[in-house]
Design a protein around this motif. Sequence first.
Motif, PDB file in Angstrom:
ATOM      1  N   PRO A 165       0.509  -0.918  -0.009  1.00  0.00           N
ATOM      2  CA  PRO A 165       0.133   0.143  -0.154  1.00  0.00           C
ATOM      3  C   PRO A 165       1.213   1.562   0.020  1.00  0.00           C
ATOM      4  CG  PRO A 165      -0.903  -0.974   0.851  1.00  0.00           C
ATOM      5  CD  PRO A 165       0.874  -2.393   0.981  1.00  0.00           C
ATOM      6  N   ILE A 166       2.047   1.308   0.483  1.00  0.00           N
ATOM      7  CA  ILE A 166       2.592   2.625   0.607  1.00  0.00           C
ATOM      8  C   ILE A 166       3.340   2.816  -0.929  1.00  0.00           C
ATOM      9  CG2 ILE A 166       4.947   3.636   1.302  1.00  0.00           C
ATOM     10  CD1 ILE A 166       4.535   1.812   4.165  1.00  0.00           C
ATOM     11  N   THR A 204       0.767   4.107  -3.186  1.00  0.00           N
ATOM     12  CA  THR A 204       0.284   5.453  -2.961  1.00  0.00           C
ATOM     13  C   THR A 204       1.496   6.381  -2.956  1.00  0.00           C
ATOM     14  OG1 THR A 204      -0.938   5.119  -0.942  1.00  0.00           O
ATOM     15  CG2 THR A 204      -0.193   6.596  -0.904  1.00  0.00           C
ATOM     16  N   LEU A 205       2.256   5.731  -2.994  1.00  0.00           N
ATOM     17  CA  LEU A 205       3.934   7.369  -4.044  1.00  0.00           C
ATOM     18  C   LEU A 205       4.352   6.861  -4.137  1.00  0.00           C
ATOM     19  CD1 LEU A 205       5.581   6.023   0.352  1.00  0.00           C
ATOM     20  CD2 LEU A 205       4.613   8.215  -0.420  1.00  0.00           C
ATOM     21  N   SER A 209       0.755  -0.585 -11.333  1.00  0.00           N
ATOM     22  CA  SER A 209       0.614  -1.342 -10.215  1.00  0.00           C
ATOM     23  C   SER A 209       1.242  -1.771 -10.252  1.00  0.00           C
ATOM     24  CB  SER A 209      -1.035  -0.776 -10.120  1.00  0.00           C
ATOM     25  OG  SER A 209      -1.312  -2.551 -11.544  1.00  0.00           O
ATOM     26  N   ARG A 234      -5.199   2.946  -5.984  1.00  0.00           N
ATOM     27  CA  ARG A 234      -4.652   4.057  -5.189  1.00  0.00           C
ATOM     28  C   ARG A 234      -5.654   4.487  -3.904  1.00  0.00           C
ATOM     29  NH1 ARG A 234      -1.663   8.848  -6.259  1.00  0.00           N
ATOM     30  NH2 ARG A 234      -0.198   7.124  -7.840  1.00  0.00           N
ATOM     31  N   GLY A 235      -6.467   4.077  -4.503  1.00  0.00           N
ATOM     32  CA  GLY A 235      -7.686   4.729  -3.243  1.00  0.00           C
ATOM     33  C   GLY A 235      -7.581   4.074  -1.863  1.00  0.00           C
ATOM     34  N   ALA A 267      -5.169   1.784  -0.974  1.00  0.00           N
ATOM     35  CA  ALA A 267      -4.109   1.666  -1.183  1.00  0.00           C
ATOM     36  C   ALA A 267      -3.848   2.913   0.588  1.00  0.00           C
ATOM     37  CB  ALA A 267      -3.201   2.225  -1.542  1.00  0.00           C
ATOM     38  N   ILE A 268      -4.395   4.116  -0.572  1.00  0.00           N
ATOM     39  CA  ILE A 268      -4.150   5.244   0.807  1.00  0.00           C
ATOM     40  C   ILE A 268      -4.922   4.957   2.387  1.00  0.00           C
ATOM     41  CG2 ILE A 268      -4.861   7.873   1.658  1.00  0.00           C
ATOM     42  CD1 ILE A 268      -4.546   8.385  -1.630  1.00  0.00           C
ATOM     43  N   VAL A 277      -3.079   2.401   5.027  1.00  0.00           N
ATOM     44  CA  VAL A 277      -2.131   3.703   4.881  1.00  0.00           C
ATOM     45  C   VAL A 277      -1.866   4.275   6.063  1.00  0.00           C
ATOM     46  CG1 VAL A 277      -0.033   5.208   5.100  1.00  0.00           C
ATOM     47  CG2 VAL A 277      -0.693   2.861   3.237  1.00  0.00           C
TER      48      VAL A 277
END
Length: 621
Positions: free
Chosen positions: A431-432, A435-436, A444, A578-579, A581-582, A585
């Motif tokens: 996930p980090i 996100t980054l 992905s 992305r959503g 994963a954020i 995190v």
Amino acid sequence: MSGGIYRSAHAAPDGEPEEVDEATFMVSVDNTGTFPTAAGDQALPPEVIPASVQDGGGTVYGSSTASRGGAVYGAEPEAEVAAPAESERSTAGNSAVMAVGSLVSRIIGFVRNMLIGMTLGKAIGDPYTSAQFLPNQIYELLLGGILSSVLIPLLVRRRKADPDGGQLFTQRLLTLAVVALGIATVLVTVAAPVIATIQSSSGAAPGYQHLVTQLSYLILPIIFFTGISALIGAVLNVRGHFAAPMWAPILNNLVVIATCGAFILFFGTARGLTAEDMTSGRIAVIGGGTLLGMVVQAIGLLPALRKVGFSWSWQWNPRALGLSEIGGLAGWMLVYVGANQIAVFLVARVLSGVSGDDNASLLAFNNVFLLTMMAHGIIGVSVMTALLPKMSAAAAEGRFSDVSDDLSRGIRLTTTALAPICVVYGVLGVPISVTLFQGGALTSAQAFAIGGVLVVAAFCVIPLSISYLCTYAFYALQGNRTVALINLPVVALRIVGYFFVAQVLSESLSAAGMTAANAVSYLLSAVISLALLRRRIGRLNLGSVARALVKVVVAAAIATVAGLLIVNLLPGGDTPGRGAAILQVVIGGGAIMLVYLVAATLLKVHEVSQVVGMVRRKIGR
């Protein structure tokens, strides 16, 4: 080298015992060297040579002040000792400037690397990263370790001893540096094809080596501007000016960020491109922009030179510099740095042969290492910066039991503070990374591959910081040679690990395997260092350290289980967008930190209350 202590900004006045100000841990975010380098945001496993080393002249020198016989040497060579309150305000102010500048630079530097990945992707990002390593490696061999361990103490010593405050000596040094760096830069740039061949695997993608060479022609001149920037930064530090050297790298990062924007504007992202698709225009934009960033950084320091009253003029007289003394002092630093650079070349060579768009390679390895160093820089370096003056003073006075107490306290504090970050990296690696890094030319699948490497890197952070703490203890004991000799078997093991990874593991595991090799080498460094320190200074209070570490491990294990359970309940699973994963995190990371804090408190980990107290005091202020 004997008799001297190169003192940090947090040293107490001569002869006075110093209490470690717990707030210092929160102020001094990063002080591994206050002069700027090109490698600040582009890193591989070479250990940072700390700026805090002995000068050999029997004088205590520091990043803000250096005292001897009641006089303080900083912005003015003959200033009188300031009142304690004024001195503390000055130290706190300098520390705050360095901390804020370092933290902002790290954040912007990380944004830069994120954008590089999104702009270039894996296929172009790998050769670009390889080309960027070259000037950093050559700079470290030419000047990096020598600057921090030899030249800075010499500059401070001459500033005190010379009637002109070291002005002529500094002018001669800069004159020699301009000539030497200029010649070295030209020779290395001409040799770019040879260096690129050494650093590129025979199994690299078609056009990979050629692209590294073409980019190197533009990027290798960074060597000259990096060296000049570092020397100017050292001159400023010696004269008590810290803001410009800490903030100038931000200019570099902003230029490279703008370069990524220009690349996207003119050509779009490099998604789908191969090394052979890189036209001269694309190469000129990304390579030229990278060079321009370092040029702007160097130019940005010039106004500060005028501000401190230093005027540069051409003074060619190398014999007057005492090059034989400099060479003798620099020898062990060259051994230290040279061994590390061999490992760096091997990493770049092996990972350049990793094929497949979904496999983590050089760009992924470097991004993960930056995350590792970020954790170490914020926590580990802060503890070291606060403890080094005390250890140095105690060592100079023969109070080895105090050195032992400081070292064991540093290990306990560092481990306690870093443990939850390690858990976050291990549980939330994917996930980090999503996100980054995911976006633009970085797919992905590539972000997932980076996440796998980050999970392994979770085991690097604590051994890395403990090995650094031991290195700083040796510097306090004036053990430069010992540090260099310890590094030889450590790097040898690292290289053996790299060869093992290259021969045994699949390409998809190469970057993770090399990260694991780094972790093992850091652990070996810590074990050897502790054994030799025990012989040097006696008991190390390892019993108390072991008891604290057991409690920390238990608290970390509880936090790991809680983190895994919570993440499994959240949307996204093992392949989050992305959503998701954020969300993982934020919620998972917060839960891990909270559970670790509660568990460590219940287990009576004393250092947790210290860390919490520091944070509370900082917020209260």
